[in-house]
Design a protein around this motif. Sequence first.
Motif, short mmCIF file in Angstrom:
data_model
loop_
_atom_site.label_atom_id
_atom_site.label_comp_id
_atom_site.label_asym_id
_atom_site.label_seq_id
_atom_site.Cartn_x
_atom_site.Cartn_y
_atom_site.Cartn_z
N TYR A 1 0.83 -1.21 0.00
CA TYR A 1 0.00 0.00 0.00
C TYR A 1 0.86 1.27 0.00
N TRP A 2 2.00 1.22 0.69
CA TRP A 2 2.89 2.38 0.70
C TRP A 2 3.32 2.70 -0.73
N ASN A 3 3.70 1.66 -1.48
CA ASN A 3 4.11 1.86 -2.87
C ASN A 3 2.95 2.38 -3.72
N LEU A 4 1.76 1.85 -3.50
CA LEU A 4 0.60 2.31 -4.26
C LEU A 4 0.31 3.78 -3.97
N GLU A 5 0.33 4.15 -2.70
CA GLU A 5 0.09 5.55 -2.33
C GLU A 5 1.15 6.46 -2.96
N TYR A 6 2.37 6.00 -3.04
CA TYR A 6 3.44 6.77 -3.67
C TYR A 6 3.09 7.06 -5.13
N LEU A 7 2.62 6.05 -5.84
CA LEU A 7 2.26 6.22 -7.26
C LEU A 7 1.04 7.14 -7.41
N ILE A 8 0.09 6.99 -6.50
CA ILE A 8 -1.11 7.85 -6.53
C ILE A 8 -0.72 9.31 -6.28
N ASP A 9 0.13 9.52 -5.27
CA ASP A 9 0.53 10.89 -4.91
C ASP A 9 1.32 11.56 -6.04
N GLY B 1 0.54 11.30 -9.06
CA GLY B 1 -0.40 11.57 -10.13
C GLY B 1 -0.29 10.62 -11.31
N LEU B 2 0.20 9.40 -11.05
CA LEU B 2 0.44 8.45 -12.13
C LEU B 2 -0.74 7.50 -12.37
N LEU B 3 -1.75 7.55 -11.51
CA LEU B 3 -2.84 6.58 -11.59
C LEU B 3 -4.20 7.25 -11.52
N GLU B 4 -5.16 6.65 -12.21
CA GLU B 4 -6.54 7.09 -12.15
C GLU B 4 -7.38 6.02 -11.42
N PRO B 5 -8.23 6.43 -10.49
CA PRO B 5 -9.09 5.44 -9.83
C PRO B 5 -10.18 4.95 -10.77
N PRO B 6 -10.82 3.83 -10.45
CA PRO B 6 -10.56 3.01 -9.26
C PRO B 6 -9.28 2.18 -9.42
N HIS B 7 -8.65 1.88 -8.29
CA HIS B 7 -7.45 1.08 -8.27
C HIS B 7 -7.85 -0.38 -8.00
N VAL B 8 -7.50 -1.25 -8.90
CA VAL B 8 -7.91 -2.65 -8.83
C VAL B 8 -6.80 -3.45 -8.15
N MET C 1 -6.41 -0.48 3.40
CA MET C 1 -6.47 -0.28 1.96
C MET C 1 -6.65 1.21 1.64
N PRO C 2 -5.94 1.75 0.66
CA PRO C 2 -6.13 3.15 0.28
C PRO C 2 -7.54 3.41 -0.24
N GLU C 3 -7.91 4.69 -0.35
CA GLU C 3 -9.21 5.06 -0.89
C GLU C 3 -9.29 4.71 -2.37
N ASN C 4 -10.53 4.57 -2.84
CA ASN C 4 -10.82 4.36 -4.27
C ASN C 4 -10.24 3.05 -4.80
N CYS C 5 -10.25 2.03 -3.94
CA CYS C 5 -9.77 0.71 -4.34
C CYS C 5 -10.92 -0.29 -4.32
N LEU C 6 -10.85 -1.27 -5.21
CA LEU C 6 -11.69 -2.46 -5.09
C LEU C 6 -10.76 -3.66 -5.08
#
Length: 259
Positions: A137-145, A147-154, A181-186
Motif C-alpha cells: 500500500y505504501w508503494n501504491l500511495e506513492y504512485l497515486i501521490d 499523479g500516475l494513476l486514475e481510480p478506481p485502483h484494482v 487499503m487506500p481510498e478508491n480501491c476495489l
Amino acid sequence: MIITATTANSWIFPNVKNWAETTDALIEDVVQCYEAGAAIAHVHLPRGEEADTVKRIRERCDIIIQGGMSSYPIEDRAPDFYAKPDMLSIILNHHDEHFTGIAVNQLHDLDELEQYCITCKKFNIKPEWEVWHTGSYWNLEYLIDKGLLEPPHVLTLFFNWPGGTWSPPTPDEYLHRVKYMPENCLHTVSIMGNEQTKIAMLSIANGGNVRIGTEDYPFIKEGRPAKNNAELVSRMIKISREMNREVADPSEARKIIGI
C-alpha cells in the motif's frame, strides 16, 4: 461480485495437471470459464504468441483479459504490452516465493512501478495491482501521490503463497489488509491452499471479489482435483448467489473497474 479465473499451472501441486498445456487448450479453457460466468481471465500469455492469443480469445468471447506473470521484470513484458490485453498484473512489492521445485526472487523497485504506470497508460491497459502485505500500500500511495494513476485502483490481495512474502490465510489477516487499503480501491482475493473457500466467502461478505483457478488451488474440494477451471467458477458463483451477491458479467465488470 467479479470472478477472475486464473488458468495457469499450480505452482505447489505440479503433478495434478488439470490445466491447459497448449495454446489451443488455454483458449478453450478461457472460453469455458467465460461461459461458466467468469468476468476476467488471468492468463499467462504464451511466449511468442502473446498478441495472437489475445486476438483468438477476443474472437470467441468478450471476457476481460488480464495478462499475468508479474514476476518478470518490465523489460521482459514488452510483448504483453503490445498484445494489448485489457489489464496487466503488476506486483507492488518484490517477488519472494518458494514453490514445489522452484523459487522466484525478483526485485520490483519504485522506478519500475512508475514505468509500469506510464506504459500502461500509453497502451490503454488497466493495471491490476498485486498486494502481498501492507507495504504494498505504501508503494501504491506513492504512485497515486505522484499523479500516475486514475481510480478506481484494482487490487488483488494474496494469501498463503509460500516464501518470504507469505501471509496467513486467516480472517484477521484479510480484515487487516482491508482496513489499511487506500481510498478508491476495489479488491479481489487470491488464496493458495484449502483455506480458499473460507477467505473467498469473507471477501464476498465484505463487498470484495474472488480469484479462483488452477494456479491458486486446483481442487474442487480437498483431495479432489477439479475437472477444469469452469467447474471452479461454477462452484464460486453458487456460493456467491447463496450469499445474496449476484455475479457480474464482463460488461458489468468493465464499468466497475473503469475500463
